[in-house]
Design an enzyme around this catalytic site. Structure first.
Site, mmCIF file in Angstrom:
data_model
loop_
_atom_site.group_PDB
_atom_site.id
_atom_site.type_symbol
_atom_site.label_atom_id
_atom_site.label_comp_id
_atom_site.label_asym_id
_atom_site.label_seq_id
_atom_site.Cartn_x
_atom_site.Cartn_y
_atom_site.Cartn_z
ATOM 1 N N ASP A 228 0.808 -1.124 0.061
ATOM 2 C CA ASP A 228 0.110 -0.099 0.040
ATOM 3 C C ASP A 228 0.903 1.242 -0.010
ATOM 4 O OD1 ASP A 228 -2.165 1.279 0.038
ATOM 5 O OD2 ASP A 228 -2.784 1.092 1.982
ATOM 6 N N ASN B 296 -10.660 -2.914 -6.348
ATOM 7 C CA ASN B 296 -9.654 -1.968 -7.332
ATOM 8 C C ASN B 296 -10.519 -1.609 -8.542
ATOM 9 O OD1 ASN B 296 -6.642 -3.285 -5.872
ATOM 10 N ND2 ASN B 296 -7.774 -1.547 -5.231
HETATM 11 C C1 FPP Z 1 -2.117 0.214 -3.395
HETATM 12 O O1 FPP Z 1 -1.380 1.422 -3.214
HETATM 13 C C2 FPP Z 1 -1.404 -0.572 -4.487
HETATM 14 C C3 FPP Z 1 -2.131 -1.304 -5.426
HETATM 15 C C4 FPP Z 1 -3.629 -1.216 -5.526
HETATM 16 C C5 FPP Z 1 -1.399 -1.843 -6.580
HETATM 17 C C6 FPP Z 1 -0.250 -2.669 -6.093
HETATM 18 C C7 FPP Z 1 0.636 -2.907 -7.319
HETATM 19 C C8 FPP Z 1 1.901 -2.854 -7.304
HETATM 20 C C9 FPP Z 1 2.843 -2.718 -6.155
HETATM 21 C C10 FPP Z 1 2.705 -3.137 -8.467
HETATM 22 C C11 FPP Z 1 2.525 -4.863 -8.715
HETATM 23 C C12 FPP Z 1 3.295 -5.073 -9.537
HETATM 24 C C13 FPP Z 1 2.884 -6.303 -10.605
HETATM 25 C C14 FPP Z 1 4.011 -6.933 -11.018
HETATM 26 C C15 FPP Z 1 1.651 -6.876 -10.589
HETATM 27 P P1 FPP Z 1 -2.287 2.586 -3.572
HETATM 28 O O2 FPP Z 1 -2.584 3.064 -4.960
HETATM 29 O O3 FPP Z 1 -3.756 2.532 -2.895
HETATM 30 O O4 FPP Z 1 -1.696 3.621 -2.704
HETATM 31 P P2 FPP Z 1 -2.537 5.114 -1.757
HETATM 32 O O5 FPP Z 1 -3.319 4.582 -0.848
HETATM 33 O O6 FPP Z 1 -1.300 5.822 -1.395
HETATM 34 O O7 FPP Z 1 -3.336 5.774 -2.875
#
Ligand code: FPP
Length: 261
Positions: A35, A83
């Site tokens: 996250d 998501n």
């Molecule tokens: C949460 O951060 C992250 C995600 C929903 C996506 C996670 C994906 C990756 C780390 C890359 C994955 C890589 C592969 C190879 C599939 P957020 O966007 O919710 O962050 P925030 O809470 O700060 O908005």
């Protein structure tokens, strides 16, 4: 210990509570809720997707580090069934990430003897994402080391409902009675059921970015997991922080409901 303060956008070093001990057991299965990509980007006045791109680099670092430490299964929450609610542009970027990741990283995964697995409702992913996933699974199928298990379009409640439906259908077909429903039967019908029993449940669950929620991740499987929460945003997570999480695990007293020995 390095603590990250998102508001100040800086790390502050505090004395480590525990130190990682190479002679002590490492968790066999580690699950991570990755996250904070969006906040990482926003802190730098970059578009949110820049955070996901950087987060993908962290996935590479942590995969190699975990594999070298002797972890047997690394489960990463890459995309939840919730998501899809994000803006279309962000969703399509996230759907392209596995394609880029596997295209570039599979040769290294093969070198590291890492085997790719994906759990989730993958049939709803765009065709190019499904193809990339299938290719990576095929290309790493003979590897015998750590399993890199991506949760992609995964949600734990949906997983449990699917398991119950499958169990119901099988029981009907085999004339099984309700007494035949056991924890083992349920575990084996979940999406972690492809793993041997001793590896199905994460011993350690990590969540980055200061949030302390489970967000519909592995609800059944984390019954006895140790939790490690860190303020570090996922793109800033690194091998040192992974070892710190493991050190915390190594110093916990796991009793599984029993008494201290
Ligand atoms: C949460 O951060 C992250 C995600 C929903 C996506 C996670 C994906 C990756 C780390 C890359 C994955 C890589 C592969 C190879 C599939 P957020 O966007 O919710 O962050 P925030 O809470 O700060 O908005």
């Amino acid at each position: 210990m390095w603590r990250f303060f998102p508001q100040k956008n800086k790390y502050v070093q505090e004395e480590a509570e525990f130190t990682f001990d190479r002679n002590k057991a490492v968790p066999k299965h580690i699950a991570i809720i990755m996250d904070g990509n969006g906040r990482w980007a926003q802190n730098r006045r970059l578009p949110r997707v820049a955070g996901h791109k950087e987060g993908m680099e962290t996935v590479k670092t942590i995969t190699k580090h975990a594999s070298r430490l002797g972890v047997k299964v690394l489960t990463l929450y890459a995309f939840s069934t919730e998501n899809w609610k994000r803006p279309e542009e962000e969703v399509s970027f996230l759907m392209q990430l596995p394609v880029d990741f596997f295209d570039k990283f599979v040769p290294e995964l093969i070198k590291e003897n890492v085997k790719v697995h994906v759990m989730g409702y993958t049939e709803f992913l765009p065709a190019h994402t499904q193809d990339a996933v299938k290719r990576a699974i095929e290309q790493t199928k003979d590897n015998t080391g750590m399993v890199l298990n991506f949760a992609l379009n995964y949600g734990s409640r949906a997983e449990i409902v699917t398991a119950f439906k499958d169990i119901y259908a099988e029981f009907k077909e085999n004339d099984a009675s309700k007494e035949d429903i056991t924890e083992e039967v349920i575990s084996n019908h979940l999406m972690t059921g492809f793993l041997p029993a001793e590896l199905q449940n994460p011993e350690l669950l990590i969540r980055t970015s200061g949030e302390e929620r489970i967000s519909n991740f592995l609800l059944w499987q984390i019954a006895y997991s140790e939790f490690f929460f860190t303020d570090a945003l996922w793109p800033d997570f690194n091998g040192e922080l992974l070892e710190m999480a493991i050190a915390t695990f190594q110093n916990r007293d796991r009793r599984f409901g029993g008494l201290k020995k």
